[in-house]
Motif scaffolding. Sequence first.
Motif, mmCIF file in Angstrom:
data_model
loop_
_atom_site.group_PDB
_atom_site.id
_atom_site.type_symbol
_atom_site.label_atom_id
_atom_site.label_comp_id
_atom_site.label_asym_id
_atom_site.label_seq_id
_atom_site.Cartn_x
_atom_site.Cartn_y
_atom_site.Cartn_z
ATOM 1 N N UNK A 1 -0.725 -10.185 -11.467
ATOM 2 C CA UNK A 1 -0.247 -9.892 -10.127
ATOM 3 C C UNK A 1 0.189 -8.458 -9.890
ATOM 4 N N UNK A 2 0.543 -7.731 -10.934
ATOM 5 C CA UNK A 2 1.131 -6.401 -10.717
ATOM 6 C C UNK A 2 0.197 -5.464 -9.966
ATOM 7 N N UNK A 3 -1.113 -5.586 -10.235
ATOM 8 C CA UNK A 3 -2.041 -4.648 -9.611
ATOM 9 C C UNK A 3 -2.162 -4.870 -8.114
ATOM 10 N N UNK A 4 -2.032 -6.129 -7.690
ATOM 11 C CA UNK A 4 -2.313 -6.460 -6.297
ATOM 12 C C UNK A 4 -1.052 -6.585 -5.464
ATOM 13 N N UNK A 5 -0.041 -7.239 -6.001
ATOM 14 C CA UNK A 5 1.165 -7.504 -5.216
ATOM 15 C C UNK A 5 1.806 -6.215 -4.727
ATOM 16 N N UNK A 6 1.808 -5.183 -5.548
ATOM 17 C CA UNK A 6 2.518 -3.961 -5.201
ATOM 18 C C UNK A 6 1.691 -2.993 -4.365
ATOM 19 N N UNK A 7 0.428 -3.292 -4.154
ATOM 20 C CA UNK A 7 -0.357 -2.440 -3.260
ATOM 21 C C UNK A 7 0.261 -2.427 -1.866
ATOM 22 N N UNK A 8 0.686 -3.602 -1.409
ATOM 23 C CA UNK A 8 1.267 -3.708 -0.069
ATOM 24 C C UNK A 8 2.674 -3.134 -0.004
ATOM 25 N N UNK A 9 3.264 -2.826 -1.160
ATOM 26 C CA UNK A 9 4.628 -2.303 -1.181
ATOM 27 C C UNK A 9 4.680 -0.806 -0.935
ATOM 28 N N UNK A 10 3.560 -0.113 -1.159
ATOM 29 C CA UNK A 10 3.546 1.353 -1.091
ATOM 30 C C UNK A 10 3.149 1.807 0.308
ATOM 31 N N UNK A 11 3.959 2.631 0.907
ATOM 32 C CA UNK A 11 3.706 3.073 2.278
ATOM 33 C C UNK A 11 2.616 4.144 2.305
ATOM 34 N N UNK A 12 2.158 4.470 3.504
ATOM 35 C CA UNK A 12 1.129 5.500 3.670
ATOM 36 C C UNK A 12 1.720 6.904 3.674
ATOM 37 N N UNK A 13 3.023 7.014 3.495
ATOM 38 C CA UNK A 13 3.701 8.319 3.463
ATOM 39 C C UNK A 13 3.173 9.172 2.308
ATOM 40 N N UNK B 1 -5.615 -8.450 4.234
ATOM 41 C CA UNK B 1 -5.813 -7.458 5.294
ATOM 42 C C UNK B 1 -5.959 -6.085 4.638
ATOM 43 N N UNK B 2 -6.659 -5.153 5.285
ATOM 44 C CA UNK B 2 -6.783 -3.801 4.713
ATOM 45 C C UNK B 2 -5.414 -3.123 4.613
ATOM 46 N N UNK B 3 -5.221 -2.385 3.532
ATOM 47 C CA UNK B 3 -3.953 -1.682 3.320
ATOM 48 C C UNK B 3 -4.191 -0.183 3.347
ATOM 49 N N UNK B 4 -3.378 0.560 4.098
ATOM 50 C CA UNK B 4 -3.540 2.025 4.133
ATOM 51 C C UNK B 4 -3.015 2.647 2.843
ATOM 52 N N UNK B 5 -3.919 3.153 2.029
ATOM 53 C CA UNK B 5 -3.511 3.734 0.754
ATOM 54 C C UNK B 5 -4.485 4.845 0.399
ATOM 55 N N UNK B 6 -3.978 6.060 0.299
ATOM 56 C CA UNK B 6 -4.843 7.177 -0.049
ATOM 57 C C UNK B 6 -5.722 7.599 1.100
ATOM 58 N N UNK B 7 -6.964 7.975 0.778
ATOM 59 C CA UNK B 7 -7.866 8.552 1.775
ATOM 60 C C UNK B 7 -8.479 7.524 2.710
ATOM 61 N N UNK B 8 -8.504 6.257 2.302
ATOM 62 C CA UNK B 8 -9.094 5.235 3.165
ATOM 63 C C UNK B 8 -8.436 3.886 2.905
ATOM 64 N N UNK B 9 -8.529 2.949 3.872
ATOM 65 C CA UNK B 9 -7.913 1.630 3.690
ATOM 66 C C UNK B 9 -8.542 0.885 2.506
ATOM 67 N N UNK B 10 -7.723 0.085 1.849
ATOM 68 C CA UNK B 10 -8.190 -0.713 0.714
ATOM 69 C C UNK B 10 -8.261 -2.167 1.139
ATOM 70 N N UNK B 11 -9.418 -2.797 0.955
ATOM 71 C CA UNK B 11 -9.573 -4.201 1.329
ATOM 72 C C UNK B 11 -9.947 -5.080 0.135
ATOM 73 N N UNK B 12 -10.227 -4.443 -1.003
ATOM 74 C CA UNK B 12 -10.663 -5.208 -2.176
ATOM 75 C C UNK B 12 -10.190 -4.517 -3.446
#
Length: 399
Positions: free
Chosen positions: A59-71, A325-336
């Motif tokens: 779970x660590x790889x996926x659960x925390x993706x949504x925790x990191x803001x686009x800042x 749902x797509x997550x804003x992370x880095x240069x483009x949204x992550x969906x997978x």
Amino acid sequence: MAIDIKKGTWPRKGSLPTFPSTFHSGVQTVDIHVPSALLMIGFLTTPIATTGVSLSEFWAWVRYLAAISADPDLRLTQSFADLDAHQKTILSDDFGMGLPMLWLNDKLQFDRIVDGRYFMQRFAASTGATQHRAAKRGPNKTPDFVARDLSGVWHVVECKGTQSGVGYSSNQLGGKGPPPVGGVAQKLSIIFPPGHTGQRLVCGLSIGVDGREKSKLTIIDPEPDEPLTVRSDQISNADDAATRGMIAKALRLAGFEATAEVTAAPLGFSVTAVRRKTKKAEKRREAIVAERDARARAELGQAEALRTKFDDGYLGRELNIDLPRPLPLGSKPVSRVVVRQGVKQDAISELREQPTVAEPTYDDSARWLKEVGPIEIQKDGQFSSFTIGGFFRSELMLE
């Protein structure tokens, strides 16, 4: 992310440990590669010696993706900051371990990382030493991690994490008192002999939240209290404990649970198991070892049929996870998210011949041990890989 290294907490010139040449003094801003941090968190939170399925393997790889803001600065989203206290504590602990160890691995170049509790227990069992109390919490808590670098120098690391601001993080770091408090009060530090003595660090991570303080990592070098002393003639036992703990984590992440168990605890169910003095008790112990060894052989015998093969001959498992749902992370949204973890196929074949290595690993008692090498983390945009020599490989891709 800001990293503040308190050089003044190191011993005076001429005493050990010396301030590392790769460290900076004071505050400096560094870039944190998110996929690499997630891989490190996944590795560190995987248990060494336990039975059953552990969610930390996944779970660590996926659960925390949504925790990191686009800042641009490393911060948590407000929704994660509003979690209940228990969930916030887990996140703080995991980030508080993963980010410091990621940075330290880059600066100190580790080839072994092992949980402090396992190290203490296994070292005591292999040396016949009186085991120090290995508490999970409180002033007698063991250090979080023991690590060895490429030059054979050992480092002891205690990690703290909080979302309550830099002031609270400073309290977690503590002080030497009297009485000592916070991270400094972790009494069961470990002292290695001259020539093998590295850093004894307490790392405090204050995790920033959108609209509040920025994230900041503070590192100090406290004086240990009531340390476990490793003698020069016991360094090989320390090597064995660290090697077993790290290999067991890698095997478990690749899906070889039974093999991980006999690697971490080769002489019985417990990490601290030893050969017994009475004939009857020794016979029972040998039966337990034989049963565990048989399960590991069966597991390894099915590896090629049941496991995924990827890259240059690694056998393990691959997870393809579509995010809700797509997550804003880095240069483009992550969906997978794609995660691959495996052990070298040649090593699996050799392990199948002798899964249980009762002899010390430093005796080159198994050929596959030569594949175990430096911990290296490669990063490229939204891809990261985590390798342990040619023995283990983990990959994370954000798509």
